[in-house]
Structure formats: structure tokens, C-alpha cells
Design a protein around this motif. Structure first.
Motif, short mmCIF file in Angstrom:
data_model
loop_
_atom_site.label_atom_id
_atom_site.label_comp_id
_atom_site.label_asym_id
_atom_site.label_seq_id
_atom_site.Cartn_x
_atom_site.Cartn_y
_atom_site.Cartn_z
N CYS A 40 11.64 39.72 -39.72
CA CYS A 40 10.17 39.71 -39.70
C CYS A 40 9.72 38.25 -39.78
CB CYS A 40 9.60 40.50 -40.87
SG CYS A 40 10.15 42.22 -40.97
N ALA B 171 6.13 37.06 -40.92
CA ALA B 171 5.88 37.31 -42.34
C ALA B 171 6.65 36.32 -43.21
CB ALA B 171 6.26 38.74 -42.69
N ASP C 24 6.25 43.53 -40.69
CA ASP C 24 5.72 43.59 -42.04
C ASP C 24 4.26 44.03 -41.96
OD1 ASP C 24 6.19 43.60 -44.73
OD2 ASP C 24 6.38 41.45 -44.97
N SER D 164 0.66 40.07 -44.75
CA SER D 164 1.58 38.93 -44.61
C SER D 164 1.75 38.50 -43.16
CB SER D 164 2.95 39.28 -45.19
OG SER D 164 3.50 40.40 -44.51
N ASN D 165 0.82 38.91 -42.32
CA ASN D 165 0.93 38.60 -40.89
C ASN D 165 -0.48 38.60 -40.30
OD1 ASN D 165 1.95 38.24 -38.26
ND2 ASN D 165 3.61 39.69 -38.58
#
Length: 386
Positions: A283, A286, A312, A316-317
Motif C-alpha cells: 500500500c 498509505a 488502505d 491514509s490516502n
């Protein structure tokens, strides 16, 4: 039947010969793959590929987009999630969740491994446009509370198990959140629930996780104390976290290790020796958002890791887009070719979620969806065409 061709076609594993043609039934099933041109085929610019598979996502956190600052480090990030996740109305959460779901559809994602602490995402699963494996997270680091924590996970699991898809796969299993949030007793309860079910676990996302298991010290202790969790019964193993917690899980599970920012060669070799069916989910966006660093992808490749891709959460993105994740990897590891990267985002992801018979490859009998990628070597963009 439709006949489709393009400048280049990726079948989920590799590039097909120039001029290859895909024969598709009206319901999206791949009827045949021809390695030569066929007159009358509709030709697309750019690249055609199976739809993307997002192996790791938290749709239920979609309302937290932009709430947590970037590059705080994992432990401050984890402290922020319970602090802010309920500062929203149910209407706001629902609207954000549905918006994120359609955002994934528009970004060519056809299947998702969705992480759930609640039954919130039963609503988007019911829309019937995307395949789901819902990983119901069990959390509880105090052994004395393991039964209660597992009973709650069972209740959430039952809400998802009651759903049945007609045109889409709807599956679910109970899974541990992370090594620092699940006791050995709770690991064992999860293991016994469905002994061969897929397990997805946040793995070695920070050096602090390994420090906690080897010494019993560090920022994980502060996190547990802040959350009022009694960890006095924990005894450090003197070993990395992955080597420590796998002893509580059956080797029969297909494992998906997620993030792996601090995983080493030794960790990867141990996992491959321990369990026969292992995937490592990257990920990258993230990882950069939270810690500002990436896993050692070259090492994972050298060790023969089966790599797949997750986004994610929007906590967080900035977006839920597998193509964006692949572009980030390409930027930081420019020697990696698109043939390999597209495999991680399609066939490998499908295999990780045990959906390889349905999605991930352009093979007769599958219904993988099809995407068109323009500007692959410059500024890639994706459009779902089937």
C-alpha cells in the motif's frame, strides 16, 4: 459476442502478442482469447487489462479523508483514528462510504478486500457491482477479554455472512487487526473459527512493532496505555513480530501480510517456510502518507514474494486507485516493468482474495471486467469499459 483488441493487451500475467483479440460475451464473460487479429474487432487506444483488485481497503473510514495529517508516524496515526472516527454523523459516514465505493468503480477496481470493524459496509456490498471479501477485524490485546472481543467479531461477521450476492462474490472471514492489538488467546480463537479461511493482517508497518515484540518497550506501549489497554501480561519473545504471532495460526490459512514496511529477508523467508500460501500486499501511498517510507520491494522480489496491491483507507490516502499505487511504485522503483506491475494489480490480487477463477485474468470462463489504460508510460489514466 464482442471482439475487442488494442495496441497492447495484458492478460493479468503477461503481455499478449501484438494483434491479440479478446472475445467477450454480453454478460462480460471471456469467451476466448485469440493471439492474432480478427476482422471486425473494436480497437481501443492504449492498454487493455483485467479490472484491478484492491486487496486491502477500509471503506468504513472513508469519512476520515484529510482528517489525520501526513507523516505523523504510525503510532500517532493510530492514536488519531479512534479519537476522530466518530466525530461525524451517520449520514456523513454513509455519503462518504458510497462516494468512495463509486470512486473505486470509476478507477477500474472490480474486487476488494475490505477491512471492517463494524457492519457499516453491508450497504455498499449490496449494490452488486463489485466483488467483496470482507475481513472482519478482531481486536483485543488483553487475554482475559479474548472471548468478549471474539464474540463482538462474530456478531459483525454474522451481518456480512447473511448477505448473498447474485452477480458478485460476497465472502467474509474473521481476521486479526495487527500483532500489537491482538493477544495470543484471541489469535487462537480467530484461528479456530474457520481454519482455512483467508487471513489479512497489518504486518510490520513500523519498526516499533518489531521493537515491542523483541524488547517489550517503545511507542506501542504508549499506544496501549493511551487506549487504556492492560498489556502487563505480555512477554516479549525476543523475535520479530511476524515470527512471533504466526505460531498461533494454522499453516492452512492463505495469508495476506499488509504493508510490510519493516519486513526483512529473514521475515519473508520465515513466512515462506511456515505457510504454503502467502501474499504480500503493498500500500505504497498509505506508507508514504503515514511514515514517509516504502517497503524494500526489491528484497521482496528477490525472495520470491507474491506481491499484490491495496489502497488502505482515505484516512491514509488521497484516493482509492490501484493504478495510482502502481504509478507510485514505478516512480520509486523505475526499473520495474509494467508487465510485472499490472500482474500485481490484477492476477496476484485475485489470487490473494481466492477469486482467481472469476477475476484478475483475461481467461476463458472468467468475468474480470476490462479496463483501458491510456498514457501508461507518461500520465496513466484508467477507464472501465466492461
Amino acid at each position: 459476442m464482442k471482439l475487442i483488441t488494442a495496441e497492447r493487451i495484458h492478460n493479468g500475467h503477461e503481455w499478449l502478442p501484438t494483434g491479440a483479440t479478446i472475445e467477450v460475451a454480453d454478460d462480460g464473460t471471456i469467451a476466448a482469447v485469440h493471439n492474432s487479429p480478427i476482422e471486425g474487432a473494436v480497437r481501443y487506444d492504449g492498454v487493455l487489462a483485467p479490472g484491478f483488485v484492491n486487496v486491502h481497503c477500509h471503506l468504513e473510514l472513508s469519512h476520515m479523508r484529510g482528517v489525520v495529517p501526513e507523516r505523523t508516524g504510525l503510532i500517532p496515526f493510530l492514536k488519531s483514528i479512534p479519537q476522530y472516527r466518530n466525530d461525524f454523523t451517520e449520514e456523513q459516514k454513509t455519503e462518504a462510504r458510497h462516494r468512495a465505493y463509486h470512486h473505486m468503480l470509476n478507477n477500474g477496481i472490480v474486487a476488494v478486500g475490505d477491512i471492517a470493524n463494524t457492519a457499516d459496509t453491508t450497504d455498499v456490498r449490496a449494490l452488486g457491482k463489485m466483488h467483496f471479501h470482507t475481513f472482519v477485524e478482531a481486536l483485543g490485546f488483553t487475554p482475559q477479554n479474548a472471548d468478549r472481543a471474539f464474540e463482538y467479531a462474530l456478531m459483525v461477521y454474522a451481518a456480512y455472512a447473511a448477505q448473498h450476492g447474485s452477480d458478485t462474490l460476497l465472502r467474509q472471514s474473521i481476521t486479526p487487526h495487527a500483532p500489537y492489538s491482538v493477544s495470543d488467546a484471541l489469535f487462537c480463537l480467530i484461528d479456530r473459527h474457520l481454519p482455512a479461511a483467508p487471513i489479512s493482517i497489518h504486518n510490520q508497518e513500523s519498526e516499533e512493532e518489531n521493537r515491542f515484540y523483541t524488547t517489550g518497550e517503545g511507542l506501542v506501549c504508549e499506544l496501549l496505555q493511551m487506549m487504556g489497554i492492560d498489556h502487563s501480561s505480555f512477554r516479549p519473545t525476543g523475535k520479530p513480530s511476524l515470527e512471533s504471532y504466526l505460531q498461533w495460526m494454522s499453516k492452512e490459512h492463505p495469508f495476506i501480510f499488509v504493508h510490510n514496511t519493516s519486513s526483512t529477508e529473514g521475515d519473508v523467508r520465515f513466512a515462506h517456510t511456515y505457510a504454503p500460501y502467502v501474499h504480500w500486499c503493498l500500500c505504497p501511498n498509505a506508507n508514504l502518507y503515514i511514515e514517509g517510507r516504502l517497503p524494500d520491494i526489491d528484497m521482496l522480489i528477490r525472495e520470491g514474494a507474491n506481491l499484490c496491491i491495496g489502497t488502505d483507507s482515505l484516512a491514509s490516502n488521497h484516493q482509492l486507485c490501484v493504478l495510482s499505487e502502481l504509478c507510485t511504485i514505478k516512480t520509486h522503483f523505475p526499473h520495474l516493468g509494467w508487465e510485472t506491475l499490472l500482474q500485481w494489480g490484477t492476477a496476484n490480487g485475485a489470487a490473494a482474495l481466492q477469486m482467481q477463477d472469476v477475476v484478475g485474468t483475461l481467461a476463458p470462463g472468467t468475468r474480470p471486467g476490462m479496463i483501458q489504460i491510456r498514457g501508461l508510460e507518461t500520465r496513466p489514466s484508467v477507464t472501465r469499459i466492461i
